[in-house]
Design a protein around this motif. Sequence first.
Motif, PDB file in Angstrom:
ATOM      1  N   ASP A 116      14.576  42.717  27.403  1.00 39.51           N
ATOM      2  CA  ASP A 116      15.791  43.302  26.817  1.00 39.51           C
ATOM      3  C   ASP A 116      16.873  42.224  26.676  1.00 39.51           C
ATOM      4  O   ASP A 116      17.528  42.122  25.639  1.00 39.51           O
ATOM      5  CB  ASP A 116      16.334  44.430  27.712  1.00 39.51           C
ATOM      6  N   ALA A 117      17.045  41.429  27.734  1.00 41.68           N
ATOM      7  CA  ALA A 117      18.075  40.393  27.729  1.00 41.68           C
ATOM      8  C   ALA A 117      17.801  39.390  26.607  1.00 41.68           C
ATOM      9  O   ALA A 117      18.697  38.982  25.878  1.00 41.68           O
ATOM     10  CB  ALA A 117      18.131  39.693  29.082  1.00 41.68           C
ATOM     11  N   ARG A 118      16.534  39.027  26.465  1.00 40.29           N
ATOM     12  CA  ARG A 118      16.166  38.065  25.429  1.00 40.29           C
ATOM     13  C   ARG A 118      16.363  38.644  24.028  1.00 40.29           C
ATOM     14  O   ARG A 118      16.819  37.957  23.125  1.00 40.29           O
ATOM     15  CB  ARG A 118      14.708  37.636  25.628  1.00 40.29           C
ATOM     16  N   ALA A 119      16.043  39.939  23.879  1.00 39.56           N
ATOM     17  CA  ALA A 119      16.238  40.586  22.567  1.00 39.56           C
ATOM     18  C   ALA A 119      17.713  40.563  22.187  1.00 39.56           C
ATOM     19  O   ALA A 119      18.069  40.302  21.035  1.00 39.56           O
ATOM     20  CB  ALA A 119      15.710  42.024  22.611  1.00 39.56           C
ATOM     21  N   ILE A 120      18.579  40.788  23.164  1.00 44.24           N
ATOM     22  CA  ILE A 120      20.025  40.744  22.904  1.00 44.24           C
ATOM     23  C   ILE A 120      20.430  39.321  22.519  1.00 44.24           C
ATOM     24  O   ILE A 120      21.157  39.104  21.549  1.00 44.24           O
ATOM     25  CB  ILE A 120      20.826  41.186  24.150  1.00 44.24           C
ATOM     26  N   ALA A 121      19.951  38.347  23.294  1.00 49.10           N
ATOM     27  CA  ALA A 121      20.316  36.945  23.051  1.00 49.10           C
ATOM     28  C   ALA A 121      19.903  36.520  21.645  1.00 49.10           C
ATOM     29  O   ALA A 121      20.676  35.873  20.924  1.00 49.10           O
ATOM     30  CB  ALA A 121      19.656  36.052  24.100  1.00 49.10           C
ATOM     31  N   GLU A 122      18.693  36.912  21.239  1.00 48.96           N
ATOM     32  CA  GLU A 122      18.225  36.534  19.907  1.00 48.96           C
ATOM     33  C   GLU A 122      19.054  37.221  18.829  1.00 48.96           C
ATOM     34  O   GLU A 122      19.364  36.635  17.794  1.00 48.96           O
ATOM     35  CB  GLU A 122      16.737  36.867  19.759  1.00 48.96           C
ATOM     36  N   TYR A 123      19.438  38.471  19.095  1.00 50.99           N
ATOM     37  CA  TYR A 123      20.279  39.199  18.147  1.00 50.99           C
ATOM     38  C   TYR A 123      21.618  38.473  17.980  1.00 50.99           C
ATOM     39  O   TYR A 123      22.102  38.287  16.868  1.00 50.99           O
ATOM     40  CB  TYR A 123      20.495  40.634  18.635  1.00 50.99           C
ATOM     41  N   ILE A 124      22.211  38.034  19.090  1.00 49.50           N
ATOM     42  CA  ILE A 124      23.508  37.343  19.036  1.00 49.50           C
ATOM     43  C   ILE A 124      23.394  36.063  18.207  1.00 49.50           C
ATOM     44  O   ILE A 124      24.181  35.826  17.292  1.00 49.50           O
ATOM     45  CB  ILE A 124      24.005  37.008  20.466  1.00 49.50           C
ATOM     46  N   LEU A 125      22.374  35.251  18.512  1.00 47.26           N
ATOM     47  CA  LEU A 125      22.227  33.970  17.812  1.00 47.26           C
ATOM     48  C   LEU A 125      21.970  34.179  16.322  1.00 47.26           C
ATOM     49  O   LEU A 125      22.402  33.394  15.490  1.00 47.26           O
ATOM     50  CB  LEU A 125      21.104  33.146  18.450  1.00 47.26           C
ATOM     51  N   ALA A 126      21.247  35.267  15.984  1.00 50.22           N
ATOM     52  CA  ALA A 126      20.919  35.498  14.582  1.00 50.22           C
ATOM     53  C   ALA A 126      22.060  36.168  13.820  1.00 50.22           C
ATOM     54  O   ALA A 126      22.148  36.043  12.606  1.00 50.22           O
ATOM     55  CB  ALA A 126      19.664  36.374  14.486  1.00 50.22           C
ATOM     56  N   THR A 127      22.932  36.872  14.527  1.00 47.27           N
ATOM     57  CA  THR A 127      23.919  37.712  13.849  1.00 47.27           C
ATOM     58  C   THR A 127      25.295  37.071  13.709  1.00 47.27           C
ATOM     59  O   THR A 127      25.926  37.160  12.669  1.00 47.27           O
ATOM     60  CB  THR A 127      24.070  39.053  14.596  1.00 47.27           C
ATOM     61  N   PHE A 128      25.762  36.413  14.781  1.00 50.53           N
ATOM     62  CA  PHE A 128      27.126  35.862  14.738  1.00 50.53           C
ATOM     63  C   PHE A 128      27.053  34.356  14.508  1.00 50.53           C
ATOM     64  O   PHE A 128      27.687  33.578  15.210  1.00 50.53           O
ATOM     65  CB  PHE A 128      27.869  36.204  16.036  1.00 50.53           C
ATOM     66  N   ASN A 129      26.212  33.964  13.558  1.00 52.94           N
ATOM     67  CA  ASN A 129      25.933  32.533  13.378  1.00 52.94           C
ATOM     68  C   ASN A 129      26.954  31.836  12.475  1.00 52.94           C
ATOM     69  O   ASN A 129      26.599  31.131  11.549  1.00 52.94           O
ATOM     70  CB  ASN A 129      24.499  32.339  12.839  1.00 52.94           C
ATOM     71  N   HIS A 130      28.215  32.094  12.765  1.00 52.36           N
ATOM     72  CA  HIS A 130      29.247  31.400  11.996  1.00 52.36           C
ATOM     73  C   HIS A 130      30.235  30.724  12.944  1.00 52.36           C
ATOM     74  O   HIS A 130      30.141  30.866  14.145  1.00 52.36           O
ATOM     75  CB  HIS A 130      30.002  32.357  11.075  1.00 52.36           C
TER      76      HIS A 130
END
Length: 130
Positions: A116-130
């Motif tokens: 779960d923690a990793r899924a969140i981390a990957e979501y963050i890196l992929a989503t707020f990539n600005h």
Amino acid sequence: MLRTLASRSVTVLSTALLLIGCTNTTPQKSENGQAGKVAPVAKERPGVPRSGEALFKQYCSPCHPDGGNVSDASRPLYGSVLRSNHITTPEDIVRIMRNPLSRMIRFDVSTLSDQDARAIAEYILATFNH
Ligand code: HEC
């Protein structure tokens, strides 16, 4: 006699309609629209696949809406800021969830599994990539 029959059939009819209403199940779409593709976390919690996005919204959004930071504006989750703080990989983010700097609450494995923690981390890196 006729009246009784008529009101009885009305009762029967509305009961039938109620039953039809109850069995009217429309097929549920999976959250990410990829029917049949089940995330690995589904094994842990049968029937409840947890996506990074859904988990982020549940656990992180209260303090990090849209990747911001309501209690420390200098530490949002935007890629540019994360990079300047040497947070570049999912592991780096998971480490912060397990051991936050100061005001952030700690998320241990009983709240968020490693997956779960990793899924969140990957979501963050992929989503707020600005
Ligand atoms: C109670 C509010 C709160 C919640 C909930 C919260 N955070 Fe934080 N987060 C903070 C604060 C405050 C900071 C700034 C550092 C500190 O004080 O610990 C921070 C910092 C971070 C940072 C470092 C950002 C940087 O630029 O250095 C990451 C990564 C992070 N949070 C990820 C998460 C994730 C992932 C979740 C959800 C699992 C989460 N946070 C939930 C308050 C929160």
